[in-house]
Motif scaffolding. Structure first.
Motif, PDB file in Angstrom:
ATOM      1  N   GLU A  48       0.383  -1.252  -0.283  1.00 22.80           N
ATOM      2  CA  GLU A  48      -0.199  -0.191  -0.120  1.00 22.80           C
ATOM      3  C   GLU A  48       0.707   1.215  -0.485  1.00 22.80           C
ATOM      4  O   GLU A  48       1.777   1.486   0.231  1.00 22.80           O
ATOM      5  N   TRP A  49       0.456   2.444  -0.016  1.00 27.11           N
ATOM      6  CA  TRP A  49       0.863   3.492  -0.748  1.00 27.11           C
ATOM      7  C   TRP A  49       1.916   4.095   0.558  1.00 27.11           C
ATOM      8  O   TRP A  49       2.887   4.174  -0.045  1.00 27.11           O
ATOM      9  N   ASP A  50       1.290   4.212   1.691  1.00 31.97           N
ATOM     10  CA  ASP A  50       1.870   4.978   2.766  1.00 31.97           C
ATOM     11  C   ASP A  50       2.342   4.074   3.136  1.00 31.97           C
ATOM     12  O   ASP A  50       4.204   3.853   3.898  1.00 31.97           O
ATOM     13  N   GLU A  51       2.876   2.049   3.227  1.00 31.90           N
ATOM     14  CA  GLU A  51       3.739   1.439   3.647  1.00 31.90           C
ATOM     15  C   GLU A  51       4.936   1.254   2.836  1.00 31.90           C
ATOM     16  O   GLU A  51       6.351   1.046   3.247  1.00 31.90           O
ATOM     17  N   VAL A  52       4.868   1.560   1.702  1.00 26.28           N
ATOM     18  CA  VAL A  52       5.764   1.539   0.948  1.00 26.28           C
ATOM     19  C   VAL A  52       6.569   2.157   0.777  1.00 26.28           C
ATOM     20  O   VAL A  52       7.981   2.625   0.152  1.00 26.28           O
ATOM     21  N   MET A  53       6.119   3.879   0.417  1.00 29.22           N
ATOM     22  CA  MET A  53       6.320   5.284   0.865  1.00 29.22           C
ATOM     23  C   MET A  53       7.225   4.704   2.365  1.00 29.22           C
ATOM     24  O   MET A  53       8.003   6.063   2.513  1.00 29.22           O
ATOM     25  N   ALA A  54       6.520   4.712   3.264  1.00 32.00           N
ATOM     26  CA  ALA A  54       7.409   4.435   4.406  1.00 32.00           C
ATOM     27  C   ALA A  54       8.935   3.732   4.973  1.00 32.00           C
ATOM     28  O   ALA A  54       9.938   4.370   5.190  1.00 32.00           O
ATOM     29  N   VAL A  55       8.752   2.878   3.819  1.00 38.96           N
ATOM     30  CA  VAL A  55      10.356   1.942   3.711  1.00 38.96           C
ATOM     31  C   VAL A  55      11.001   2.775   2.405  1.00 38.96           C
ATOM     32  O   VAL A  55      12.018   2.880   2.844  1.00 38.96           O
ATOM     33  N   VAL A  56      10.770   3.184   1.794  1.00 40.49           N
ATOM     34  CA  VAL A  56      11.431   4.001   1.165  1.00 40.49           C
ATOM     35  C   VAL A  56      11.763   4.902   1.621  1.00 40.49           C
ATOM     36  O   VAL A  56      12.673   5.361   1.023  1.00 40.49           O
ATOM     37  N   LYS A  57      11.469   5.653   2.591  1.00 43.67           N
ATOM     38  CA  LYS A  57      11.972   6.331   2.825  1.00 43.67           C
ATOM     39  C   LYS A  57      13.150   6.626   4.146  1.00 43.67           C
ATOM     40  O   LYS A  57      14.101   6.816   4.601  1.00 43.67           O
ATOM     41  N   GLN A  58      12.982   5.090   4.518  1.00 42.53           N
ATOM     42  CA  GLN A  58      14.120   4.566   5.617  1.00 42.53           C
ATOM     43  C   GLN A  58      15.212   4.526   4.780  1.00 42.53           C
ATOM     44  O   GLN A  58      16.128   4.493   5.411  1.00 42.53           O
ATOM     45  N   ALA A  59      14.735   3.609   3.992  1.00 41.09           N
ATOM     46  CA  ALA A  59      16.221   3.283   3.018  1.00 41.09           C
ATOM     47  C   ALA A  59      16.839   4.667   2.929  1.00 41.09           C
ATOM     48  O   ALA A  59      18.194   4.214   2.270  1.00 41.09           O
ATOM     49  N   VAL A  60      16.272   4.837   2.437  1.00 43.67           N
ATOM     50  CA  VAL A  60      16.923   6.703   1.762  1.00 43.67           C
ATOM     51  C   VAL A  60      17.994   7.321   2.979  1.00 43.67           C
ATOM     52  O   VAL A  60      19.050   7.496   3.026  1.00 43.67           O
ATOM     53  N   GLU A  61      17.141   7.209   4.596  1.00 40.07           N
ATOM     54  CA  GLU A  61      17.787   7.310   5.584  1.00 40.07           C
ATOM     55  C   GLU A  61      18.904   6.728   5.962  1.00 40.07           C
ATOM     56  O   GLU A  61      20.189   7.218   6.380  1.00 40.07           O
ATOM     57  N   ALA A  62      18.716   5.125   5.494  1.00 42.57           N
ATOM     58  CA  ALA A  62      20.409   4.568   5.862  1.00 42.57           C
ATOM     59  C   ALA A  62      20.852   4.668   4.793  1.00 42.57           C
ATOM     60  O   ALA A  62      22.203   4.398   5.584  1.00 42.57           O
ATOM     61  N   VAL A  63      21.100   4.836   3.786  1.00 44.49           N
ATOM     62  CA  VAL A  63      22.266   5.854   2.904  1.00 44.49           C
ATOM     63  C   VAL A  63      22.793   7.015   3.282  1.00 44.49           C
ATOM     64  O   VAL A  63      23.372   7.508   3.028  1.00 44.49           O
ATOM     65  N   ALA A  64      22.253   8.120   3.781  1.00 41.53           N
ATOM     66  CA  ALA A  64      22.173   8.966   4.046  1.00 41.53           C
ATOM     67  C   ALA A  64      23.087   8.869   5.418  1.00 41.53           C
ATOM     68  O   ALA A  64      23.661  10.165   5.540  1.00 41.53           O
ATOM     69  N   ALA A  65      23.140   8.393   5.744  1.00 40.44           N
ATOM     70  CA  ALA A  65      23.692   7.194   7.079  1.00 40.44           C
ATOM     71  C   ALA A  65      25.057   7.076   6.950  1.00 40.44           C
ATOM     72  O   ALA A  65      26.430   8.166   7.302  1.00 40.44           O
ATOM     73  N   ALA A  66      25.011   6.843   5.118  1.00 44.89           N
ATOM     74  CA  ALA A  66      26.601   7.553   5.368  1.00 44.89           C
ATOM     75  C   ALA A  66      27.338   8.448   4.352  1.00 44.89           C
ATOM     76  O   ALA A  66      28.096   8.704   3.847  1.00 44.89           O
ATOM     77  N   SER A  67      26.143   9.252   4.044  1.00 48.38           N
ATOM     78  CA  SER A  67      26.400  10.296   2.638  1.00 48.38           C
ATOM     79  C   SER A  67      25.925  11.363   3.253  1.00 48.38           C
ATOM     80  O   SER A  67      24.363  11.141   3.576  1.00 48.38           O
ATOM     81  N   PRO A  68      26.334  12.833   2.557  1.00 44.94           N
ATOM     82  CA  PRO A  68      25.755  13.566   2.981  1.00 44.94           C
ATOM     83  C   PRO A  68      24.782  13.960   2.102  1.00 44.94           C
ATOM     84  O   PRO A  68      23.091  14.801   1.679  1.00 44.94           O
ATOM     85  N   ARG A  69      24.270  13.683   1.084  1.00 47.02           N
ATOM     86  CA  ARG A  69      23.946  13.578   0.099  1.00 47.02           C
ATOM     87  C   ARG A  69      23.452  12.443  -0.834  1.00 47.02           C
ATOM     88  O   ARG A  69      24.180  11.365  -1.194  1.00 47.02           O
TER      89      ARG A  69
END
Length: 101
Positions: A48-69
């Motif tokens: 569902e929209w909300d659950e998929v987008m929440a996972v995408v956001k968490q995945a972006v945050e995981a990568v952002a922990a290693a890179s400022p961009r």
């Protein structure tokens, strides 16, 4: 919905590689419990929209922990009322290929 997305840090490691940061994003997706698959270019996730987008956001945050961009490419197939399409769409193509040959 099915979302195909690719996340990458702006800068790689000393060899230019991004696999470690990308692996962190994929860990988030796999831990979500949503149907998913990863190929050489994208990770696909279904839900569902909300659950998929929440996972995408968490995945972006995981990568952002290693890179400022972080770079995110996202494509969505929004089709309410349909589930199991991550595999069903491929099965329909394989069936069509079998019928043609």
């Amino acid at each position: 919905m099915i979302v195909a997305f690719s996340i990458s840090p702006a800068a790689g490691d000393e060899t230019g590689g991004v696999s470690e940061a990308v692996a962190e994003a994929i860990r988030v997706v796999r831990a979500s419990g949503l149907p998913n698959e990863t190929n050489a270019m994208f990770t696909n996730i279904e839900g569902e929209w909300d659950e998929v987008m929440a996972v995408v956001k968490q995945a972006v945050e995981a990568v952002a922990a290693a890179s400022p961009r972080v770079s995110l490419v996202l494509k969505a197939d929004i089709r309410p009322g349909y589930t199991g399409q991550l595999t069903a769409k491929v099965e329909r193509i394989e069936q069509a290929l079998g019928d043609a040959g």
